[in-house]
Design a protein around this motif. Structure first.
Motif, mmCIF file in Angstrom:
data_model
loop_
_atom_site.group_PDB
_atom_site.id
_atom_site.type_symbol
_atom_site.label_atom_id
_atom_site.label_comp_id
_atom_site.label_asym_id
_atom_site.label_seq_id
_atom_site.Cartn_x
_atom_site.Cartn_y
_atom_site.Cartn_z
ATOM 1 N N GLN A 10 31.698 29.368 34.704
ATOM 2 C CA GLN A 10 30.933 29.444 35.942
ATOM 3 C C GLN A 10 31.248 30.740 36.698
ATOM 4 O O GLN A 10 32.328 31.306 36.560
ATOM 5 C CB GLN A 10 31.216 28.209 36.802
ATOM 6 C CG GLN A 10 30.868 26.903 36.108
ATOM 7 C CD GLN A 10 29.460 26.894 35.526
ATOM 8 O OE1 GLN A 10 28.473 27.123 36.237
ATOM 9 N NE2 GLN A 10 29.353 26.646 34.226
ATOM 10 N N PRO A 11 30.285 31.232 37.481
ATOM 11 C CA PRO A 11 30.465 32.528 38.153
ATOM 12 C C PRO A 11 31.763 32.677 38.940
ATOM 13 O O PRO A 11 32.425 33.717 38.850
ATOM 14 C CB PRO A 11 29.245 32.608 39.079
ATOM 15 C CG PRO A 11 28.204 31.815 38.363
ATOM 16 C CD PRO A 11 28.952 30.671 37.725
ATOM 17 N N ARG A 12 32.145 31.643 39.680
ATOM 18 C CA ARG A 12 33.400 31.706 40.448
ATOM 19 C C ARG A 12 34.585 31.981 39.526
ATOM 20 O O ARG A 12 35.453 32.782 39.841
ATOM 21 C CB ARG A 12 33.611 30.399 41.200
ATOM 22 C CG ARG A 12 34.978 30.268 41.843
ATOM 23 C CD ARG A 12 35.212 28.840 42.353
ATOM 24 N NE ARG A 12 36.574 28.666 42.775
ATOM 25 C CZ ARG A 12 36.995 28.841 44.019
ATOM 26 N NH1 ARG A 12 36.143 29.209 44.959
ATOM 27 N NH2 ARG A 12 38.262 28.644 44.320
ATOM 28 N N ASN A 13 34.599 31.308 38.388
ATOM 29 C CA ASN A 13 35.706 31.467 37.448
ATOM 30 C C ASN A 13 35.674 32.834 36.781
ATOM 31 O O ASN A 13 36.723 33.472 36.627
ATOM 32 C CB ASN A 13 35.664 30.352 36.407
ATOM 33 C CG ASN A 13 35.897 29.003 37.033
ATOM 34 O OD1 ASN A 13 35.052 28.505 37.783
ATOM 35 N ND2 ASN A 13 37.021 28.407 36.749
ATOM 36 N N VAL A 14 34.492 33.266 36.371
ATOM 37 C CA VAL A 14 34.382 34.550 35.668
ATOM 38 C C VAL A 14 34.798 35.692 36.584
ATOM 39 O O VAL A 14 35.718 36.463 36.275
ATOM 40 C CB VAL A 14 32.952 34.775 35.128
ATOM 41 C CG1 VAL A 14 32.818 36.166 34.527
ATOM 42 C CG2 VAL A 14 32.575 33.701 34.105
ATOM 43 N N VAL A 15 34.143 35.812 37.713
ATOM 44 C CA VAL A 15 34.403 36.937 38.614
ATOM 45 C C VAL A 15 35.774 36.786 39.278
ATOM 46 O O VAL A 15 36.594 37.714 39.259
ATOM 47 C CB VAL A 15 33.277 37.080 39.664
ATOM 48 C CG1 VAL A 15 33.590 38.187 40.647
ATOM 49 C CG2 VAL A 15 31.944 37.343 38.968
ATOM 50 N N GLY A 16 36.038 35.618 39.836
ATOM 51 C CA GLY A 16 37.314 35.399 40.501
ATOM 52 C C GLY A 16 38.503 35.506 39.561
ATOM 53 O O GLY A 16 39.517 36.124 39.895
ATOM 54 N N GLY A 17 38.383 34.907 38.388
ATOM 55 C CA GLY A 17 39.478 34.968 37.419
ATOM 56 C C GLY A 17 39.792 36.379 36.981
ATOM 57 O O GLY A 17 40.964 36.771 36.879
ATOM 58 N N HIS A 18 38.755 37.168 36.730
ATOM 59 C CA HIS A 18 38.978 38.563 36.333
ATOM 60 C C HIS A 18 39.581 39.390 37.473
ATOM 61 O O HIS A 18 40.503 40.182 37.262
ATOM 62 C CB HIS A 18 37.682 39.217 35.848
ATOM 63 C CG HIS A 18 37.354 38.948 34.415
ATOM 64 N ND1 HIS A 18 38.184 39.314 33.377
ATOM 65 C CD2 HIS A 18 36.289 38.344 33.847
ATOM 66 C CE1 HIS A 18 37.643 38.961 32.229
ATOM 67 N NE2 HIS A 18 36.490 38.358 32.492
ATOM 68 N N ILE A 19 39.075 39.214 38.692
ATOM 69 C CA ILE A 19 39.579 40.001 39.821
ATOM 70 C C ILE A 19 41.041 39.652 40.115
ATOM 71 O O ILE A 19 41.878 40.547 40.288
ATOM 72 C CB ILE A 19 38.694 39.807 41.074
ATOM 73 C CG1 ILE A 19 37.334 40.478 40.852
ATOM 74 C CG2 ILE A 19 39.379 40.353 42.320
ATOM 75 C CD1 ILE A 19 36.315 40.182 41.941
ATOM 76 N N ILE A 20 41.348 38.378 40.180
ATOM 77 C CA ILE A 20 42.732 37.949 40.437
ATOM 78 C C ILE A 20 43.658 38.469 39.346
ATOM 79 O O ILE A 20 44.755 38.962 39.623
ATOM 80 C CB ILE A 20 42.799 36.417 40.556
ATOM 81 C CG1 ILE A 20 42.196 35.994 41.892
ATOM 82 C CG2 ILE A 20 44.232 35.895 40.384
ATOM 83 C CD1 ILE A 20 41.941 34.519 42.021
ATOM 84 N N SER A 21 43.207 38.391 38.110
ATOM 85 C CA SER A 21 44.038 38.846 36.992
ATOM 86 C C SER A 21 44.226 40.355 37.010
ATOM 87 O O SER A 21 45.322 40.849 36.719
ATOM 88 C CB SER A 21 43.411 38.395 35.676
ATOM 89 O OG SER A 21 43.383 36.984 35.620
ATOM 90 N N ALA A 22 43.167 41.083 37.333
ATOM 91 C CA ALA A 22 43.286 42.545 37.417
ATOM 92 C C ALA A 22 44.264 42.943 38.515
ATOM 93 O O ALA A 22 45.133 43.797 38.311
ATOM 94 C CB ALA A 22 41.915 43.178 37.669
#
Length: 187
Positions: free
Chosen positions: A88-100
């Motif tokens: 889901q968009p929240r997971n894709v975008v949020g997960g990548h940003i937090i991880s970066a």
């Protein structure tokens, strides 16, 4: 039995160890295995081709840094199994940003070592779990930040912008199939 350990404590340790190894046995896979309808397979291919193709073309042809290796795994989730929470968009975008951000922070403070690579990945997992943004490719995004000695701009481009493009392509392509609805939820 060891001195100082009661029989009940010894028995409970034995049961715990037995149960621990029993969980590794797993279960039988449910049969029959189902293959998605042909339209969904085509839409998965089309989405992955267009999603990765767009960020790759912008990166390689137009010199706009929008591509990270972990997006290959994101493509599997966004376009292959778009119904799962991890896609889901929240997971894709949020997960990548937090991880970066996690990977860059760990690199900034500790440099590139075997343990900073492990710390960035494991801490990114913890932060994604806490924020409800678990996206498995995010672990690779954090690891890549440490290994590639990324600067803070890595969070915006390629990561945030590239992930947003992948989600937008997912919105446009996944909904071509009558069997799909993407996203299932935004927040």
């Amino acid at each position: 039995m060891q001195p100082g350990i009661s029989a009940s404590t010894h028995k409970s340790k034995h049961l715990y160890i037995s149960e621990y190894f029993y969980k590794m046995k797993g279960n039988k896979r449910p049969l029959p295995l189902t293959v998605p309808p042909a339209i969904d397979i085509f839409v998965s291919w089309l989405g992955a081709f267009l999603g990765i193709g767009t960020v790759a073309a912008l990166s390689l042809v137009y010199k706009m840094p929008l591509l990270v290796l972990s997006f290959g795994a994101s493509a599997v989730l966004i376009y292959g199994v778009p119904d799962v929470p991890l896609a889901q968009p929240r997971n894709v975008v949020g997960g990548h940003i937090i991880s970066a951000a996690t990977g860059i922070s760990i690199y900034y403070f500790f440099g590139t070592t075997w343990w900073s690579a492990a710390l960035a990945t494991s801490l990114a997992i913890v932060l994604m779990l806490i924020t409800g943004t678990v996206h498995p490719p995010g672990g690779a995004t954090a690891l890549g930040a440490v290994l590639n000695q990324a600067s803070p701009i890595y969070i915006l481009t390629p990561v945030a912008a590239g992930a947003a493009i992948m989600v937008i392509i997912g919105l446009l392509v996944n909904n071509l199939s009558p069997n799909r609805r993407y996203p299932r939820y935004w927040l």
